[in-house]
Design a protein around this motif. Structure first.
Motif, PDB file in Angstrom:
ATOM      1  N   ARG A 199       0.834  -1.214   0.000  1.00  0.00           N
ATOM      2  CA  ARG A 199       0.000   0.000   0.000  1.00  0.00           C
ATOM      3  C   ARG A 199       0.867   1.261   0.000  1.00  0.00           C
ATOM      4  NH1 ARG A 199      -5.002   1.886   0.664  1.00  0.00           N
ATOM      5  NH2 ARG A 199      -5.384   3.639   2.024  1.00  0.00           N
ATOM      6  N   ALA A 228       1.996   2.836  -6.751  1.00  0.00           N
ATOM      7  CA  ALA A 228       1.316   1.804  -7.544  1.00  0.00           C
ATOM      8  C   ALA A 228       1.744   1.807  -9.007  1.00  0.00           C
ATOM      9  CB  ALA A 228      -0.191   1.988  -7.443  1.00  0.00           C
ATOM     10  N   GLU A 229       2.100   2.950  -9.540  1.00  0.00           N
ATOM     11  CA  GLU A 229       2.447   3.030 -10.956  1.00  0.00           C
ATOM     12  C   GLU A 229       3.810   2.399 -11.237  1.00  0.00           C
ATOM     13  OE1 GLU A 229       1.272   5.618  -9.115  1.00  0.00           O
ATOM     14  OE2 GLU A 229      -0.748   5.325  -9.909  1.00  0.00           O
ATOM     15  N   LEU A 249      -2.351  -1.699  -6.422  1.00  0.00           N
ATOM     16  CA  LEU A 249      -3.598  -0.987  -6.710  1.00  0.00           C
ATOM     17  C   LEU A 249      -4.750  -1.549  -5.876  1.00  0.00           C
ATOM     18  CD1 LEU A 249      -3.248  -0.692 -10.580  1.00  0.00           C
ATOM     19  CD2 LEU A 249      -3.347   1.222  -8.974  1.00  0.00           C
ATOM     20  N   LEU A 250      -4.818  -2.865  -5.755  1.00  0.00           N
ATOM     21  CA  LEU A 250      -5.930  -3.480  -5.032  1.00  0.00           C
ATOM     22  C   LEU A 250      -5.903  -3.119  -3.552  1.00  0.00           C
ATOM     23  CD1 LEU A 250      -8.362  -5.315  -5.439  1.00  0.00           C
ATOM     24  CD2 LEU A 250      -6.924  -7.214  -4.742  1.00  0.00           C
ATOM     25  N   ARG A 264      -4.969  -0.520  -2.291  1.00  0.00           N
ATOM     26  CA  ARG A 264      -5.382   0.887  -2.198  1.00  0.00           C
ATOM     27  C   ARG A 264      -6.877   1.056  -2.446  1.00  0.00           C
ATOM     28  NH1 ARG A 264      -0.188   1.684  -4.007  1.00  0.00           N
ATOM     29  NH2 ARG A 264       0.845   3.503  -3.125  1.00  0.00           N
ATOM     30  N   GLY A 265      -7.554  -0.038  -2.812  1.00  0.00           N
ATOM     31  CA  GLY A 265      -8.981   0.029  -3.077  1.00  0.00           C
ATOM     32  C   GLY A 265      -9.327   0.361  -4.519  1.00  0.00           C
ATOM     33  N   ARG A 266      -8.355   0.318  -5.400  1.00  0.00           N
ATOM     34  CA  ARG A 266      -8.585   0.631  -6.811  1.00  0.00           C
ATOM     35  C   ARG A 266      -8.732  -0.686  -7.590  1.00  0.00           C
ATOM     36  NH1 ARG A 266      -3.649   4.767  -7.364  1.00  0.00           N
ATOM     37  NH2 ARG A 266      -3.996   4.474  -9.586  1.00  0.00           N
ATOM     38  N   ALA A 267      -9.838  -1.399  -7.307  1.00  0.00           N
ATOM     39  CA  ALA A 267     -10.046  -2.759  -7.814  1.00  0.00           C
ATOM     40  C   ALA A 267     -10.170  -2.809  -9.340  1.00  0.00           C
ATOM     41  CB  ALA A 267     -11.282  -3.380  -7.172  1.00  0.00           C
ATOM     42  N   GLU A 314      -8.892  -0.806 -11.618  1.00  0.00           N
ATOM     43  CA  GLU A 314      -7.567  -0.610 -12.214  1.00  0.00           C
ATOM     44  C   GLU A 314      -6.692  -1.842 -11.993  1.00  0.00           C
ATOM     45  OE1 GLU A 314      -5.717   3.395 -11.576  1.00  0.00           O
ATOM     46  OE2 GLU A 314      -7.516   3.614 -10.316  1.00  0.00           O
ATOM     47  N   SER A 315      -6.803  -2.437 -10.817  1.00  0.00           N
ATOM     48  CA  SER A 315      -6.038  -3.639 -10.509  1.00  0.00           C
ATOM     49  C   SER A 315      -6.403  -4.769 -11.461  1.00  0.00           C
ATOM     50  CB  SER A 315      -6.304  -4.077  -9.068  1.00  0.00           C
ATOM     51  OG  SER A 315      -5.724  -5.329  -8.807  1.00  0.00           O
TER      52      SER A 315
END
Length: 120
Positions: free
Chosen positions: A36, A40-41, A70-71, A73-76, A78-79
């Protein structure tokens, strides 16, 4: 003997086995917390994939680290676009951490070890 299993009486875990399980049960959430914190990039400062470095082509695991970052971080969405195995991997890590944490806490295996059949 390297890699030898700790002594197990029935399905009770020896003290050393319990400590190893407890350590691993704590390490997994710490690794997910570290994921986390990573950007992420570009979570790794270098390219680990030899295939990608040599050919420029993505291997089967390219993007998996970014998908996990990404996941967590809650950005499912995008993940999932980055790598479809990110969600099952994180789910497996969480389940494994809980499983081995419970085993360490109660001092026995949740699923008993398979016993060899006589004559097999």
């Amino acid at each position: 003997m390297p890699g030898a299993q700790p002594p197990v009486v029935g399905d009770l875990l020896a003290r050393a086995a319990r400590l190893r399980r407890a350590s691993l049960a704590l390490a997994i959430p710490l690794l997910l917390a570290a994921a986390r914190l990573l950007p992420a990039e570009r979570p790794l400062p270098f390219d680990l994939c030899v295939l990608h470095r040599l050919t420029g082509l993505d291997c089967l695991t390219c993007g998996l680290t970014r998908a996990v970052c990404l996941l967590v971080r809650g950005r499912a969405a995008e993940s999932l676009r980055m790598h479809p195995a990110g969600a099952p991997l994180v789910t497996g890590f969480v389940v494994a951490s809980i499983w081995i944490g419970v085993e360490a806490a109660v001092g026995r295996r949740i699923v008993p070890r398979r016993r060899p059949r006589a004559g097999a």
